[in-house]
Write a protein that holds these residues in place. Structure first.
Motif, PDB file in Angstrom:
ATOM      1  N   THR A 233     -62.422 -51.707  10.838  1.00 36.93           N
ATOM      2  CA  THR A 233     -63.858 -51.645  10.510  1.00 36.93           C
ATOM      3  C   THR A 233     -64.269 -50.246  10.077  1.00 36.93           C
ATOM      4  OG1 THR A 233     -64.474 -51.050  12.750  1.00 36.93           O
ATOM      5  CG2 THR A 233     -64.316 -53.403  12.268  1.00 36.93           C
TER       6      THR A 233
ATOM      7  N   PHE B 161     -63.747 -47.026   7.024  1.00 36.89           N
ATOM      8  CA  PHE B 161     -64.195 -46.815   5.637  1.00 36.89           C
ATOM      9  C   PHE B 161     -63.944 -48.062   4.790  1.00 36.89           C
ATOM     10  CE2 PHE B 161     -62.679 -44.292   1.618  1.00 36.89           C
ATOM     11  CZ  PHE B 161     -63.795 -44.700   0.910  1.00 36.89           C
ATOM     12  N   MET B 162     -62.704 -48.511   4.760  1.00 35.06           N
ATOM     13  CA  MET B 162     -62.384 -49.650   3.877  1.00 35.06           C
ATOM     14  C   MET B 162     -62.909 -50.971   4.422  1.00 35.06           C
ATOM     15  SD  MET B 162     -61.186 -49.382   0.931  1.00 35.06           S
ATOM     16  CE  MET B 162     -62.204 -47.953   0.664  1.00 35.06           C
TER      17      MET B 162
ATOM     18  N   ASP C  40     -61.061 -55.038  15.705  1.00 31.84           N
ATOM     19  CA  ASP C  40     -60.789 -53.595  15.689  1.00 31.84           C
ATOM     20  C   ASP C  40     -60.216 -53.238  17.046  1.00 31.84           C
ATOM     21  OD1 ASP C  40     -61.855 -51.125  13.692  1.00 31.84           O
ATOM     22  OD2 ASP C  40     -61.211 -50.544  15.706  1.00 31.84           O
ATOM     23  N   ILE C  41     -59.358 -52.227  17.069  1.00 25.47           N
ATOM     24  CA  ILE C  41     -58.738 -51.827  18.330  1.00 25.47           C
ATOM     25  C   ILE C  41     -59.796 -51.279  19.289  1.00 25.47           C
ATOM     26  CG2 ILE C  41     -58.120 -49.460  17.653  1.00 25.47           C
ATOM     27  CD1 ILE C  41     -55.319 -50.182  18.927  1.00 25.47           C
TER      28      ILE C  41
ATOM     29  N   THR D 294     -57.485 -53.896   6.737  1.00 23.86           N
ATOM     30  CA  THR D 294     -57.936 -52.543   6.380  1.00 23.86           C
ATOM     31  C   THR D 294     -57.613 -51.590   7.539  1.00 23.86           C
ATOM     32  OG1 THR D 294     -60.187 -52.795   7.263  1.00 23.86           O
ATOM     33  CG2 THR D 294     -59.826 -53.516   4.994  1.00 23.86           C
TER      34      THR D 294
ATOM     35  N   ASN E 270     -51.934 -47.714   7.597  1.00 22.09           N
ATOM     36  CA  ASN E 270     -50.790 -48.141   6.769  1.00 22.09           C
ATOM     37  C   ASN E 270     -49.621 -48.717   7.573  1.00 22.09           C
ATOM     38  OD1 ASN E 270     -52.411 -46.821   4.982  1.00 22.09           O
ATOM     39  ND2 ASN E 270     -51.038 -45.099   4.613  1.00 22.09           N
TER      40      ASN E 270
ATOM     41  N   HIS F 189     -49.719 -52.460   8.413  1.00 22.76           N
ATOM     42  CA  HIS F 189     -49.893 -53.495   7.375  1.00 22.76           C
ATOM     43  C   HIS F 189     -48.805 -54.568   7.443  1.00 22.76           C
ATOM     44  CE1 HIS F 189     -52.389 -50.674   4.525  1.00 22.76           C
ATOM     45  NE2 HIS F 189     -52.930 -50.815   5.706  1.00 22.76           N
TER      46      HIS F 189
ATOM     47  N   GLU G 236     -54.959 -53.572   2.198  1.00 29.07           N
ATOM     48  CA  GLU G 236     -55.196 -52.292   1.542  1.00 29.07           C
ATOM     49  C   GLU G 236     -53.879 -51.622   1.137  1.00 29.07           C
ATOM     50  OE1 GLU G 236     -57.111 -50.420   0.008  1.00 29.07           O
ATOM     51  OE2 GLU G 236     -58.838 -51.721   0.205  1.00 29.07           O
ATOM     52  N   LYS G 237     -53.988 -50.716   0.205  1.00 31.83           N
ATOM     53  CA  LYS G 237     -52.834 -49.940  -0.221  1.00 31.83           C
ATOM     54  C   LYS G 237     -52.646 -48.775   0.743  1.00 31.83           C
ATOM     55  CE  LYS G 237     -54.129 -46.394  -1.163  1.00 31.83           C
ATOM     56  NZ  LYS G 237     -54.881 -45.363  -0.369  1.00 31.83           N
TER      57      LYS G 237
ATOM     58  N   GLY H 109     -55.270 -53.674  -2.378  1.00 30.42           N
ATOM     59  CA  GLY H 109     -56.543 -53.039  -2.735  1.00 30.42           C
ATOM     60  C   GLY H 109     -56.456 -51.863  -3.691  1.00 30.42           C
TER      61      GLY H 109
ATOM     62  N   ASN I 179     -58.465 -50.987  -6.100  1.00 28.55           N
ATOM     63  CA  ASN I 179     -59.771 -51.297  -6.656  1.00 28.55           C
ATOM     64  C   ASN I 179     -60.119 -50.567  -7.950  1.00 28.55           C
ATOM     65  OD1 ASN I 179     -59.969 -50.228  -3.589  1.00 28.55           O
ATOM     66  ND2 ASN I 179     -60.715 -48.693  -5.032  1.00 28.55           N
TER      67      ASN I 179
ATOM     68  N   ARG J  74     -52.730 -41.021   8.189  1.00 29.17           N
ATOM     69  CA  ARG J  74     -52.298 -40.697   6.822  1.00 29.17           C
ATOM     70  C   ARG J  74     -51.144 -39.683   6.815  1.00 29.17           C
ATOM     71  NH1 ARG J  74     -57.724 -42.196   6.091  1.00 29.17           N
ATOM     72  NH2 ARG J  74     -58.011 -43.499   4.235  1.00 29.17           N
TER      73      ARG J  74
HETATM   74  P1  NAD Z   1     -60.263 -45.805   8.898  1.00 25.95           P
HETATM   75  O1  NAD Z   1     -59.600 -44.924   9.901  1.00 25.95           O
HETATM   76  O2  NAD Z   1     -61.638 -45.468   8.445  1.00 25.95           O
HETATM   77  O3  NAD Z   1     -60.296 -47.301   9.438  1.00 25.95           O
HETATM   78  C1  NAD Z   1     -59.168 -47.903  10.037  1.00 25.95           C
HETATM   79  C2  NAD Z   1     -59.690 -48.911  11.049  1.00 25.95           C
HETATM   80  O4  NAD Z   1     -58.586 -49.628  11.615  1.00 25.95           O
HETATM   81  C3  NAD Z   1     -60.450 -48.260  12.212  1.00 25.95           C
HETATM   82  O5  NAD Z   1     -61.651 -48.977  12.421  1.00 25.95           O
HETATM   83  C4  NAD Z   1     -59.472 -48.411  13.379  1.00 25.95           C
HETATM   84  O6  NAD Z   1     -60.111 -48.454  14.647  1.00 25.95           O
HETATM   85  C5  NAD Z   1     -58.824 -49.735  13.017  1.00 25.95           C
HETATM   86  N1  NAD Z   1     -57.556 -49.982  13.710  1.00 25.95           N
HETATM   87  C6  NAD Z   1     -56.581 -49.110  14.025  1.00 25.95           C
HETATM   88  N2  NAD Z   1     -55.581 -49.739  14.679  1.00 25.95           N
HETATM   89  C7  NAD Z   1     -55.941 -51.031  14.782  1.00 25.95           C
HETATM   90  C8  NAD Z   1     -55.363 -52.179  15.397  1.00 25.95           C
HETATM   91  N3  NAD Z   1     -54.172 -52.124  15.997  1.00 25.95           N
HETATM   92  N4  NAD Z   1     -56.029 -53.352  15.347  1.00 25.95           N
HETATM   93  C9  NAD Z   1     -57.238 -53.437  14.738  1.00 25.95           C
HETATM   94  N5  NAD Z   1     -57.853 -52.374  14.140  1.00 25.95           N
HETATM   95  C10 NAD Z   1     -57.215 -51.190  14.183  1.00 25.95           C
HETATM   96  O7  NAD Z   1     -59.267 -45.873   7.668  1.00 25.95           O
HETATM   97  P2  NAD Z   1     -59.616 -46.305   6.172  1.00 25.95           P
HETATM   98  O8  NAD Z   1     -59.946 -45.097   5.381  1.00 25.95           O
HETATM   99  O9  NAD Z   1     -60.554 -47.444   6.193  1.00 25.95           O
HETATM  100  O10 NAD Z   1     -58.161 -46.780   5.682  1.00 25.95           O
HETATM  101  C11 NAD Z   1     -57.659 -48.041   6.035  1.00 25.95           C
HETATM  102  C12 NAD Z   1     -56.703 -48.517   4.961  1.00 25.95           C
HETATM  103  O11 NAD Z   1     -57.395 -48.539   3.712  1.00 25.95           O
HETATM  104  C13 NAD Z   1     -55.493 -47.605   4.756  1.00 25.95           C
HETATM  105  O12 NAD Z   1     -54.373 -48.394   4.475  1.00 25.95           O
HETATM  106  C14 NAD Z   1     -55.873 -46.772   3.543  1.00 25.95           C
HETATM  107  O13 NAD Z   1     -54.759 -46.327   2.786  1.00 25.95           O
HETATM  108  C15 NAD Z   1     -56.715 -47.744   2.753  1.00 25.95           C
HETATM  109  N6  NAD Z   1     -57.719 -47.110   1.876  1.00 25.95           N
HETATM  110  C16 NAD Z   1     -57.885 -47.593   0.622  1.00 25.95           C
HETATM  111  C17 NAD Z   1     -58.832 -47.033  -0.217  1.00 25.95           C
HETATM  112  C18 NAD Z   1     -59.024 -47.597  -1.605  1.00 25.95           C
HETATM  113  O14 NAD Z   1     -59.708 -47.017  -2.426  1.00 25.95           O
HETATM  114  N7  NAD Z   1     -58.458 -48.753  -1.899  1.00 25.95           N
HETATM  115  C19 NAD Z   1     -59.626 -45.968   0.231  1.00 25.95           C
HETATM  116  C20 NAD Z   1     -59.447 -45.519   1.539  1.00 25.95           C
HETATM  117  C21 NAD Z   1     -58.498 -46.099   2.366  1.00 25.95           C
END
Ligand code: NAD
Length: 372
Positions: free
Chosen positions: A13, A15-16, A44-45, A81, A84, A87, A104-105, A131, A133, A177
């Motif tokens: 939950t 950024f993505m 979410d964890i 989301t 990495n 995934h 997501e990527k 993803g 996008n 990351r």
């Molecule tokens: P983030 O840290 O903002 O969000 C990750 C979420 O996953 C958090 O809410 C975290 O609590 C949750 N999480 C962690 N472990 C978990 C689990 N075991 N079970 C359930 N939830 C869990 O990270 P983000 O920036 O949203 O990145 C997430 C993914 O999106 C990554 O793979 C990243 O590479 C990708 N991403 C893609 C873009 C894009 O433009 N396509 C941009 C940013 C990030």
């Protein structure tokens, strides 16, 4: 007419996660989708994050255990989301349960993991989406159409970069990351630049990489430090199957740059220049313009650039980042219905992962390598 419902289960939950929710919310309003999209359960964890996401985003249920989504027969799509390194496990579990997967990527920490995921999805007959996008931008579609129509003549060269500065502060904390499992600037940002390069010019066949860790240790958030082994900057010279050559850069310590997902394409008759920092514009240079009047002209996004008009009837009013996610969601939902091929499935995600690893391997050997 009532449409069948597609129940969504979202994992993560941050950024993505939020961006995907925007995509799910606006795609049905903007496109004629074959399904109603229902936000069923969010995981979410963190229990606070899961509860808040359910309340704010409108999910019916929330959980701290992502496996609850997998085992729930009501859920049709698992949307990943999360960080990495998670995934692969999440996607394979979802595929085994017969669910479509939006991930997501970068698709997976390693190409061998991505291969397992792509094979599993195809064997199970479920639909997948990664993803990337930025590929959903109508101005990229315009650029590709111009290249394919010969507006640039024979393509000679390409420069693609994805630079940001969110890791430029050496006191910035160690995050997922930086995890050797799928981390690094090349996998995180360079993967976007590679996807765009191949979208525009076709397959990359050979690479000469240079991947560098500039900040070798970061605060661990517990008063200590953790070593960083992944790259802060990943660069490569690349050769394309079509004979063009060029360069790619993924860089997360590019001070001052916030979203420099940029490319330039050079041909015998013209050139294109694009920057994600002004992503409603495409710049075109033509050698066929009269002498004295040559220069890059700015093409502004508007109703001529499908699917811009679905969001806005007026030219120049501009799409936003979340609109790209809505376009991505729409493509995936049409693919689930079997109306179109998947826009960027796990097999395509595997392709990007292979190039990332070939660049990393080439960097270690300081030698050109073929992408296999
Ligand atoms: P983030 O840290 O903002 O969000 C990750 C979420 O996953 C958090 O809410 C975290 O609590 C949750 N999480 C962690 N472990 C978990 C689990 N075991 N079970 C359930 N939830 C869990 O990270 P983000 O920036 O949203 O990145 C997430 C993914 O999106 C990554 O793979 C990243 O590479 C990708 N991403 C893609 C873009 C894009 O433009 N396509 C941009 C940013 C990030």
């Amino acid at each position: 007419m009532t449409r069948p419902v597609l129940n969504i289960g979202l994992i993560g939950t941050g950024f993505m996660g939020k961006t995907h929710v925007f995509g799910f919310a606006s795609a049905p309003k903007v496109f004629d989708l074959p399904y109603e999209l229902q936000l069923h359960t969010v995981a979410d964890i963190s229990d606070k994050a899961a509860y808040k996401a359910a309340k704010d985003f409108g999910f019916e249920h929330w959980t701290t255990n992502w496996r609850d989504l997998i085992s729930n027969p009501e859920i049709d799509v698992i949307d990943i989301t999360a960080p990495n390194a998670l995934h692969k496990e999440m996607a394979l579990a979802a595929i085994a349960a017969g669910k479509h997967v939006y991930c997501e990527k970068p698709l997976a920490p390693l190409a061998k993991d991505a291969l397992e995921m792509a094979d599993a999805a195809e064997a199970a007959g479920v639909k997948t989406q990664v993803g990337f996008n930025y590929l959903c931008n109508p101005m990229l579609r315009q650029a590709k159409a111009m290249i394919e129509a010969g507006a640039l003549g024979e393509i000679r060269g390409y420069r693609g970069i994805h630079c940001e500065d969110y890791m430029a502060d050496e006191n910035g904390q160690y995050t997922f990351r930086h995890d050797p499992a799928g981390g690094g600037a090349l996998a995180d940002l360079g993967s976007h630049a590679l996807a765009t390069a191949e979208y525009l010019l076709g397959p990359i066949t050979d690479v000469l990489g240079d991947c560098v860790t500039v900040i070798p240790s970061r605060p661990d958030g517990k008063g200590g430090h953790r070593d960083v082994t992944v790259d802060d900057v990943g660069r490569a010279f690349v050769r394309f199957a079509n004979g063009a050559q060029g360069s790619i850069e993924g860089n997360w310590i590019a001070t001052g740059r916030k979203m420099q997902h940029d490319f330039e394409v050079y041909g015998t008759k013209g050139a294109l220049a694009f920057s994600q920092e002004r992503f409603n514009e495409l710049h075109f240079y033509s050698t066929e313009d009269p002498a004295g009047r040559r220069g890059f002209r700015r093409i502004e996004a508007g109703p001529d650039h499908d699917p811009y008009v679905r969001f806005c009837v007026a030219p120049g009013h501009q799409l936003g980042f979340n609109d790209l996610k809505a376009i991505e969601v729409a493509g995936f939902v049409h693919a689930i219905a079997g109306e179109y091929p998947e826009p960027f499935n796990f097999r395509a995600g595997l392709g990007i992962q292979k190039i990332v690893e070939t660049i990393q391997s080439s960097s270690r050997k300081s030698a050109w390598e073929q992408v296999i």
